[in-house]
Design an enzyme around this catalytic site. Structure first.
Site, mmCIF file in Angstrom:
data_model
loop_
_atom_site.group_PDB
_atom_site.id
_atom_site.type_symbol
_atom_site.label_atom_id
_atom_site.label_comp_id
_atom_site.label_asym_id
_atom_site.label_seq_id
_atom_site.Cartn_x
_atom_site.Cartn_y
_atom_site.Cartn_z
ATOM 1 N N SER A 123 0.839 -1.194 0.000
ATOM 2 C CA SER A 123 0.000 0.000 0.000
ATOM 3 C C SER A 123 0.883 1.257 0.000
ATOM 4 O O SER A 123 1.687 1.433 -0.904
ATOM 5 C CB SER A 123 -0.956 -0.040 1.190
ATOM 6 O OG SER A 123 -1.953 0.943 1.085
ATOM 7 N N ASP A 133 -8.061 -2.825 -7.417
ATOM 8 C CA ASP A 133 -7.548 -2.562 -6.076
ATOM 9 C C ASP A 133 -8.546 -1.757 -5.242
ATOM 10 O O ASP A 133 -9.067 -0.729 -5.684
ATOM 11 C CB ASP A 133 -6.222 -1.801 -6.173
ATOM 12 C CG ASP A 133 -5.535 -1.684 -4.834
ATOM 13 O OD1 ASP A 133 -5.835 -0.718 -4.104
ATOM 14 O OD2 ASP A 133 -4.699 -2.545 -4.511
ATOM 15 N N HIS A 185 -6.827 -5.805 -1.664
ATOM 16 C CA HIS A 185 -5.766 -4.824 -1.428
ATOM 17 C C HIS A 185 -4.661 -5.441 -0.583
ATOM 18 O O HIS A 185 -4.933 -5.986 0.486
ATOM 19 C CB HIS A 185 -6.317 -3.575 -0.732
ATOM 20 C CG HIS A 185 -5.285 -2.491 -0.533
ATOM 21 N ND1 HIS A 185 -4.670 -1.854 -1.591
ATOM 22 C CD2 HIS A 185 -4.756 -1.956 0.593
ATOM 23 C CE1 HIS A 185 -3.820 -0.955 -1.120
ATOM 24 N NE2 HIS A 185 -3.841 -1.012 0.199
#
Length: 550
Positions: free
Chosen positions: A198, A300, A346
């Site tokens: 991330s 995502d 994610h």
């Protein structure tokens, strides 16, 4: 004399009786022994787990801190069995102005301070010491850097911002961690893999060349191969689904100013008037020098959040998400090493079930290990990008006649190799394997049948064969693994979706209906009746959809 002897015997008998347990005493004794053994086992397991745990280490430079001025640091697990190091940057989004940072301080304070950091951490996936969970890097040296700067690991602001509450030193923390690791064994290493998920994945791209410069140029440790792997940190600056949403690029532009963001010089030169664009992978990637492996879900969830699309339940939302997936896929055209499943999710690298994520039977761990085995001296970033632009295939150049005459012998060798490669397998070799129930012409038909990306048995055999090939010839690894199917969740290894209203796991037909699809039209397009479509196995339906998509 007899009286004295009698008393002594009586006392001895009483003493012996008191030492022999009764039935109830024996049971109590057995229970005590069992409890003691269980306590010893529990203590031993706790000791082993503590020995395997990542242990907290504060930075030697105490002026480099978290947002609130608390001491920053990292978690370390040394390994004397390996000279490989994995340095992992934690994710957790960012804040970009005084209101958003104040809100983050109230709701997500653990991303801005180290005051509640435990003494040890247990992290899964690529940082797991369990060989079954982490087959390729279980015994590497593991470093986990908690995220406490809210700046995508790019900040260099030492003093407090205008609001007077926070500083931003993400990039300075990464640099200091590397310096602190050198006397702890990093100087004797052969490989450093800078990884992150991330915001940490974005941080990898922003700091990768900087870390290579520190180790190679400033420290003189040129024997250390520096690579990066970015997980779910590749974002696009798209117009959001909801008109009330704030543009992603506007937030980044504001954030870069208050963070005093440090971006690679090469990217800054490419975008002198809009340096904030270097926070987007597709803009930054072409300027990188060190090798980078990219993992990205095609759909995502963080990108969906940034685009303000919300949990998809309407046809309009699904249409937007489908276009988003296509846009992400197109942004990989210059990327030489990428693993992109067609899933809604994610991050993956530190999840316990990360080995379950596969494309054509190959897991993310296998693909990453395959890529990592190539010596960096053979890695040419610019050449790989050129091959990517041409989809990895170039038409053979027409050789002038005079060159043909000069290299006639070499040309004949090439022709012979191509001829050998195009030979059809002899059926005779397989006839001995033909059983009573399986006729030879059926076996021949099976050999000539098309490969299905969802045929697990064949995929696993192919992956096993390829793994052996990779060990012998790692330069032949296939590094671009993009999902062939463009449907969200068409990969069987995708994490399960749940209905945002009921919380229940969504059936695949229900998922297709939520796309706004007319299932009768789908059945007609696939050449089957509606009843067959409804009763069709998930795998068979995915195969049909994939074939239609391709």
């Amino acid at each position: 004399m007899e009286m004295i002897l009698f008393v002594q015997i009586t006392i001895l008998q009483l003493a012996l009786c008191s030492t022999v347990p009764t039935i109830s005493n024996r049971a109590d004794l057995n229970n005590t022994i069992i409890k003691t053994e269980l306590t010893n086992v529990t203590t031993e397991n706790r000791t082993q787990n503590e020995a395997k745990a990542l242990k907290k280490v504060y930075l030697s430079n105490r002026t480099i801190t978290c947002n609130d001025g608390s001491q920053s640091g990292f978690y370390l697990r040394r390994s004397h069995l390996s000279k490989k190091w994995i340095v992992f940057l934690e994710g957790g989004w960012y804040c970009y102005d005084h209101p958003s940072c104040q809100n983050r301080w109230v709701k997500q304070r653990h991303y801005m301070t180290s005051s509640q950091w435990p003494e040890t951490r247990d992290v899964g996936g690529i940082l797991s010491p369990n060989q079954e969970e982490n087959p390729f890097w279980w015994n590497a040296n593991h470093v986990f850097i908690p995220y406490c700067t809210s700046d995508s690991w790019s900040g260099t602001r030492i003093e407090r911002n205008e609001g007077g509450m926070f500083n931003f030193m993400g990039s300075l923390i990464v640099q200091q961690v590397i310096r602190d690791l050198i006397p702890l064994g990093l100087e004797n290493s052969t490989d450093v893999l800078l990884a992150g998920s991330s915001a940490g994945g974005t941080g990898v791209m922003l700091n990768l060349d900087l870390i290579q410069e520190i180790l190679h140029d400033k420290m003189g440790l040129k024997h250390i191969a520096v690579r990066g792997v970015s997980d779910s940190g590749w974002f696009l600056d798209r117009i959001p689904f909801s008109t009330g949403g704030k543009l992603n690029m506007s937030a980044i532009e504001k954030g870069m100013d208050i963070w005093r963001g440090n971006i690679p010089d090469a990217c800054k030169i490419e975008h002198p008037n809009e340096p904030w664009k270097c926070y987007f992978g597709y803009k930054l990637y072409p300027t990188l020098k060190a090798p980078l492996f990219l993992f990205q879900w095609l759909f995502d969830e963080a990108q969906m959040d940034a685009d303000n699309v919300g949990a998809p339940v309407t046809k309009q939302q699904w249409d937007y998400i489908h276009k988003m997936g296509n846009a992400i896929r197109k942004s990989f055209k210059n990327v030489s090493a990428v693993f992109a499943p067609s899933c809604i999710s994610h991050s993956v690298l530190t999840k316990r079930d990360w080995l379950q994520v596969k494309i054509d039977g190959v897991s993310i761990a296998e693909a990453l290990h395959c890529w990592e085995t190539i010596p960096i001296r053979k890695y040419n970033h610019n050449n790989n990008m050129k091959r990517s632009r041409n989809h990895h295939h170039k038409e053979p150049k027409i050789v002038p006649r005079q060159v043909k005459r000069i290299d006639n012998e070499e040309t004949r060798k090439i022709r012979r190799r191509k001829h050998r490669g195009n030979r059809k397998p002899k059926i005779k070799k397989n006839r001995k394997n033909c059983g009573i129930k399986l006729k030879c012409h059926q076996l021949k038909h099976q050999q000539q049948s098309n490969f299905s990306p969802f045929d697990h048995n064949r995929s696993e055999r192919s992956a096993h064969h390829n793994q052996k090939q990779h060990q012998r010839r790692p330069s032949h690894c296939h590094h671009r693994r993009l999902e062939k199917c463009s449907w969200p969740q068409c990969n069987r290894s995708c994490p399960k979706l749940h209905n945002p209203y009921t919380g229940e796991e969504m059936d695949f037909i229900e998922l297709l209906k939520s796309f706004g699809l007319d299932m009768e039209s789908v059945a007609h397009a696939l050449g089957i009746d509606m009843q067959t479509l409804i009763s069709m196995d998930h795998t068979e339906l995915l195969n049909l959809l994939t074939q239609q998509a391709s």
